[in-house]
Write a protein that holds these residues in place. Structure first.
Motif, PDB file in Angstrom:
ATOM      1  N   GLY A 113       5.317  29.632   0.406  1.00  0.00           N
ATOM      2  CA  GLY A 113       4.626  29.874   1.667  1.00  0.00           C
ATOM      3  C   GLY A 113       3.173  29.434   1.688  1.00  0.00           C
ATOM      4  O   GLY A 113       2.566  29.362   2.749  1.00  0.00           O
ATOM      5  N   SER A 114       2.595  29.124   0.531  1.00  0.00           N
ATOM      6  CA  SER A 114       1.187  28.732   0.485  1.00  0.00           C
ATOM      7  C   SER A 114       0.960  27.406   1.204  1.00  0.00           C
ATOM      8  O   SER A 114       1.679  26.442   0.964  1.00  0.00           O
ATOM      9  N   PRO A 115      -0.075  27.342   2.053  1.00  0.00           N
ATOM     10  CA  PRO A 115      -0.407  26.069   2.687  1.00  0.00           C
ATOM     11  C   PRO A 115      -1.186  25.177   1.716  1.00  0.00           C
ATOM     12  O   PRO A 115      -2.049  25.654   0.976  1.00  0.00           O
ATOM     13  N   VAL A 116      -0.874  23.899   1.719  1.00  0.00           N
ATOM     14  CA  VAL A 116      -1.503  22.984   0.771  1.00  0.00           C
ATOM     15  C   VAL A 116      -1.556  21.580   1.360  1.00  0.00           C
ATOM     16  O   VAL A 116      -0.720  21.209   2.181  1.00  0.00           O
ATOM     17  N   LEU A 117      -2.575  20.827   0.966  1.00  0.00           N
ATOM     18  CA  LEU A 117      -2.680  19.417   1.309  1.00  0.00           C
ATOM     19  C   LEU A 117      -2.391  18.625   0.040  1.00  0.00           C
ATOM     20  O   LEU A 117      -2.941  18.910  -1.021  1.00  0.00           O
ATOM     21  N   ILE A 118      -1.524  17.656   0.160  1.00  0.00           N
ATOM     22  CA  ILE A 118      -1.161  16.801  -0.971  1.00  0.00           C
ATOM     23  C   ILE A 118      -1.467  15.356  -0.609  1.00  0.00           C
ATOM     24  O   ILE A 118      -1.103  14.888   0.468  1.00  0.00           O
ATOM     25  N   GLU A 119      -2.150  14.654  -1.509  1.00  0.00           N
ATOM     26  CA  GLU A 119      -2.360  13.224  -1.365  1.00  0.00           C
ATOM     27  C   GLU A 119      -1.769  12.558  -2.587  1.00  0.00           C
ATOM     28  O   GLU A 119      -2.012  12.972  -3.720  1.00  0.00           O
ATOM     29  N   GLY A 120      -0.950  11.539  -2.357  1.00  0.00           N
ATOM     30  CA  GLY A 120      -0.309  10.876  -3.482  1.00  0.00           C
ATOM     31  C   GLY A 120       0.407   9.615  -3.056  1.00  0.00           C
ATOM     32  O   GLY A 120       0.038   8.974  -2.073  1.00  0.00           O
ATOM     33  N   ARG A 121       1.462   9.290  -3.800  1.00  0.00           N
ATOM     34  CA  ARG A 121       2.221   8.067  -3.535  1.00  0.00           C
ATOM     35  C   ARG A 121       3.704   8.372  -3.588  1.00  0.00           C
ATOM     36  O   ARG A 121       4.139   9.317  -4.252  1.00  0.00           O
ATOM     37  N   LEU A 122       4.475   7.551  -2.896  1.00  0.00           N
ATOM     38  CA  LEU A 122       5.925   7.699  -2.911  1.00  0.00           C
ATOM     39  C   LEU A 122       6.490   7.065  -4.164  1.00  0.00           C
ATOM     40  O   LEU A 122       6.007   6.041  -4.646  1.00  0.00           O
ATOM     41  N   LYS A 123       7.544   7.690  -4.692  1.00  0.00           N
ATOM     42  CA  LYS A 123       8.238   7.137  -5.856  1.00  0.00           C
ATOM     43  C   LYS A 123       9.725   7.387  -5.680  1.00  0.00           C
ATOM     44  O   LYS A 123      10.143   8.481  -5.311  1.00  0.00           O
ATOM     45  N   LEU A 124      10.505   6.363  -5.955  1.00  0.00           N
ATOM     46  CA  LEU A 124      11.955   6.482  -5.866  1.00  0.00           C
ATOM     47  C   LEU A 124      12.509   6.777  -7.254  1.00  0.00           C
ATOM     48  O   LEU A 124      12.365   5.968  -8.163  1.00  0.00           O
ATOM     49  N   ASP A 125      13.098   7.958  -7.407  1.00  0.00           N
ATOM     50  CA  ASP A 125      13.777   8.311  -8.654  1.00  0.00           C
ATOM     51  C   ASP A 125      15.239   7.918  -8.531  1.00  0.00           C
ATOM     52  O   ASP A 125      15.890   8.252  -7.543  1.00  0.00           O
ATOM     53  N   SER A 126      15.762   7.256  -9.551  1.00  0.00           N
ATOM     54  CA  SER A 126      17.168   6.853  -9.553  1.00  0.00           C
ATOM     55  C   SER A 126      17.819   7.341 -10.837  1.00  0.00           C
ATOM     56  O   SER A 126      17.204   7.323 -11.898  1.00  0.00           O
ATOM     57  N   TRP A 127      19.052   7.789 -10.749  1.00  0.00           N
ATOM     58  CA  TRP A 127      19.811   8.224 -11.907  1.00  0.00           C
ATOM     59  C   TRP A 127      21.293   8.079 -11.591  1.00  0.00           C
ATOM     60  O   TRP A 127      21.682   7.819 -10.452  1.00  0.00           O
ATOM     61  N   GLU A 128      22.097   8.255 -12.652  1.00  0.00           N
ATOM     62  CA  GLU A 128      23.534   8.153 -12.469  1.00  0.00           C
ATOM     63  C   GLU A 128      24.170   9.468 -12.903  1.00  0.00           C
ATOM     64  O   GLU A 128      23.864   9.990 -13.972  1.00  0.00           O
ATOM     65  N   LYS A 129      25.028  10.025 -12.060  1.00  0.00           N
ATOM     66  CA  LYS A 129      25.699  11.282 -12.366  1.00  0.00           C
ATOM     67  C   LYS A 129      27.175  11.120 -12.026  1.00  0.00           C
ATOM     68  O   LYS A 129      27.521  10.743 -10.904  1.00  0.00           O
ATOM     69  N   ASP A 130      28.002  11.422 -12.995  1.00  0.00           N
ATOM     70  CA  ASP A 130      29.454  11.316 -12.820  1.00  0.00           C
ATOM     71  C   ASP A 130      29.858   9.930 -12.333  1.00  0.00           C
ATOM     72  O   ASP A 130      30.750   9.785 -11.492  1.00  0.00           O
ATOM     73  N   TYR A 150       0.856  -1.177   0.000  1.00  0.00           N
ATOM     74  CA  TYR A 150       0.000   0.000   0.000  1.00  0.00           C
ATOM     75  C   TYR A 150       0.896   1.233   0.000  1.00  0.00           C
ATOM     76  O   TYR A 150       1.791   1.342   0.834  1.00  0.00           O
ATOM     77  N   ASN A 151       0.705   2.103  -0.933  1.00  0.00           N
ATOM     78  CA  ASN A 151       1.579   3.261  -1.089  1.00  0.00           C
ATOM     79  C   ASN A 151       0.728   4.516  -1.178  1.00  0.00           C
ATOM     80  O   ASN A 151       0.329   4.926  -2.264  1.00  0.00           O
ATOM     81  N   ARG A 152       0.432   5.140  -0.052  1.00  0.00           N
ATOM     82  CA  ARG A 152      -0.345   6.387  -0.015  1.00  0.00           C
ATOM     83  C   ARG A 152       0.319   7.342   0.960  1.00  0.00           C
ATOM     84  O   ARG A 152       0.796   6.940   2.024  1.00  0.00           O
ATOM     85  N   VAL A 153       0.332   8.598   0.598  1.00  0.00           N
ATOM     86  CA  VAL A 153       0.914   9.637   1.438  1.00  0.00           C
ATOM     87  C   VAL A 153      -0.061  10.810   1.471  1.00  0.00           C
ATOM     88  O   VAL A 153      -0.593  11.208   0.439  1.00  0.00           O
ATOM     89  N   ILE A 154      -0.296  11.332   2.660  1.00  0.00           N
ATOM     90  CA  ILE A 154      -1.084  12.554   2.817  1.00  0.00           C
ATOM     91  C   ILE A 154      -0.236  13.525   3.624  1.00  0.00           C
ATOM     92  O   ILE A 154       0.182  13.210   4.737  1.00  0.00           O
ATOM     93  N   LEU A 155       0.031  14.684   3.045  1.00  0.00           N
ATOM     94  CA  LEU A 155       0.894  15.672   3.675  1.00  0.00           C
ATOM     95  C   LEU A 155       0.190  17.026   3.711  1.00  0.00           C
ATOM     96  O   LEU A 155      -0.493  17.396   2.758  1.00  0.00           O
ATOM     97  N   VAL A 156       0.374  17.742   4.799  1.00  0.00           N
ATOM     98  CA  VAL A 156      -0.071  19.132   4.895  1.00  0.00           C
ATOM     99  C   VAL A 156       1.155  19.960   5.252  1.00  0.00           C
ATOM    100  O   VAL A 156       1.850  19.652   6.226  1.00  0.00           O
ATOM    101  N   GLY A 157       1.432  20.956   4.449  1.00  0.00           N
ATOM    102  CA  GLY A 157       2.594  21.791   4.703  1.00  0.00           C
ATOM    103  C   GLY A 157       2.539  23.065   3.878  1.00  0.00           C
ATOM    104  O   GLY A 157       1.497  23.412   3.306  1.00  0.00           O
ATOM    105  N   ASN A 158       3.671  23.739   3.838  1.00  0.00           N
ATOM    106  CA  ASN A 158       3.773  24.997   3.096  1.00  0.00           C
ATOM    107  C   ASN A 158       4.816  24.851   1.995  1.00  0.00           C
ATOM    108  O   ASN A 158       5.848  24.203   2.180  1.00  0.00           O
TER     109      ASN A 158
END
Length: 145
Positions: free
Chosen positions: A71-88, A4-12
């Motif tokens: 600075g705007s307050p917002v509620l976000i509902e979504g899912r976590l995702k791992l981004d991977s890349w190669e640099k140098d 189960y991958n759900r995230v609910i965040l409230v922040g600015n």
């Protein structure tokens, strides 16, 4: 094994939304979110802030770009995702949130500072137009509980 991958965040927002369009014409916005948590350390309560990168798609991205600012307050509902890349030659990764829903929490007169806030009304709600998960969800008025 179930997952189960759900995230609910409230922040600015930590910065103004960064809107761009991919070659297909779909809008993508990147926002930074600061989420505060109060923890007790010893005898004192201390505020701890977690900084989270959030990706918004389609109409939600355009709405965020139009109505939100640092600075705007917002509620976000979504899912976590791992981004991977190669640099140098080094592998890197970063955990981020892909937003399915966004709700602006500020009032018309502000929104938490940063020179702005929602201009189109408070508590505006947005879902991505192409979200398959959101396409079959009935309006909240139709939910019997």
């Amino acid at each position: 094994m179930a997952s189960y991958n759900r995230v609910i965040l409230v922040g600015n927002l930590t910065r103004d939304p960064e809107l761009r369009y991919i070659p297909s014409g779909t809008a993508v916005a990147e926002i930074g979110l600061a989420v505060n948590d109060r923890v007790k350390k010893g005898d004192q309560w201390v505020d701890e802030t977690t900084f989270v990168d959030v990706t918004l798609w389609s109409r939600t991205a355009e709405v965020a770009n139009e109505y939100l600012s640092k600075g705007s307050p917002v509620l976000i509902e979504g899912r976590l995702k791992l981004d991977s890349w190669e640099k140098d030659g080094q592998k890197r990764s970063k955990l981020k949130v892909i937003a399915d829903k966004m709700q602006m929490l500020g009032g018309r007169s502000g929104g938490g500072g940063g020179g702005g806030g929602p201009r189109g009304g408070s508590d505006a709600y947005s879902q991505p137009a192409s979200s398959s998960a959101g396409a079959n969800i009935p309006p909240e008025d139709d939910i019997p509980f």
